[in-house]
Design an enzyme around this catalytic site. Sequence first.
Site, PDB file in Angstrom:
ATOM      1  N   GLY A   8     -23.569 -46.205 -32.034  1.00  0.00           N
ATOM      2  CA  GLY A   8     -24.536 -45.864 -30.975  1.00  0.00           C
ATOM      3  C   GLY A   8     -25.585 -44.909 -31.502  1.00  0.00           C
ATOM      4  N   ARG A  11     -30.128 -43.916 -30.152  1.00  0.00           N
ATOM      5  CA  ARG A  11     -30.742 -42.908 -29.270  1.00  0.00           C
ATOM      6  C   ARG A  11     -29.738 -41.793 -28.987  1.00  0.00           C
ATOM      7  NH1 ARG A  11     -29.204 -44.312 -23.638  1.00  0.00           N
ATOM      8  NH2 ARG A  11     -28.325 -46.410 -23.668  1.00  0.00           N
ATOM      9  N   TYR A 146     -15.678 -40.410 -11.197  1.00  0.00           N
ATOM     10  CA  TYR A 146     -15.923 -41.020 -12.516  1.00  0.00           C
ATOM     11  C   TYR A 146     -14.642 -41.565 -13.155  1.00  0.00           C
ATOM     12  CZ  TYR A 146     -18.932 -36.876 -11.805  1.00  0.00           C
ATOM     13  OH  TYR A 146     -19.692 -35.872 -11.268  1.00  0.00           O
TER      14      TYR A 146
END
Length: 224
Positions: A8, A11, A146
Amino acid sequence: MKRVIVTGGNRGIGKQISKELSELGYEVILTARSEEKGKAAAEEINADFMQLDVSDVKSISAFATKYSEKYGSLDVLINNAGIFQDKDKSAHDPDFNMIRKTLDTNLLGAWQLIIELLPALKTSNDPRVINISSGLGAMNEMGANYPGYRLSKVGMNAMTKMLHAELGHEININSMCPGWVRTDMGGQEAHRSLEQGAEAAIWLVTEKDIPNGKFLRDKQVIDW
Ligand code: NAP
């Protein structure tokens, strides 16, 4: 020259870690699921690029084979890629498809990647794995909401401890929380800059004597 894989890396925190390690003289293999975005980021920071989608079992296997053929050995793996899709979900109102996708990406992808890269890591004289986890996965602070994201990071921490128990004598492996960082995931309200978010990961790569099999934030061991 030490070789580092960052997942990843196109960014956010992954790109910042890749940039700083590249500036420090590490050979960085920046990986991303998008070929276009990954190549552009790698070019910008003078890193190599390889495509890798950590939610895809086949992509991970193909990547590991290609990586081993091209580079052979690996000194550091940074499992940074992650998604946080269930910001408005709770454990009593879960979206199980979202949870499955989150576990595939944040936990199982990172785990499979470690396993597939073990032979390459074992050729290093100081192999290290850094799992970018989160305080939201700390059992001692476990709270509401979450559910997929929290569970994926609890799982990542457990995976870190299990692999340390089995392989800790030959591979250094830690989980760390970068704090709340201003990225697409963290949002612009977050307290930390990209540089602050990357600092502890850079330390875990560059410092000679580091903890092993621990959960860290700000270079300090914290409770699981
Ligand atoms: P971000 O800006 O959203 O970046 C996430 C990165 O992960 C992107 O490069 C994204 O690529 C990549 N990614 C997502 N799914 C992927 C997949 N299937 N295969 C390959 N790459 C994939 O997030 P961030 O804030 O930098 O977060 C980095 C890590 O830090 C994550 O593990 C996160 O859980 C953790 N963390 C962040 C914070 C925070 O406050 N920001 C706090 C605690 C922990 P695309 O561009 O293709 O989507």
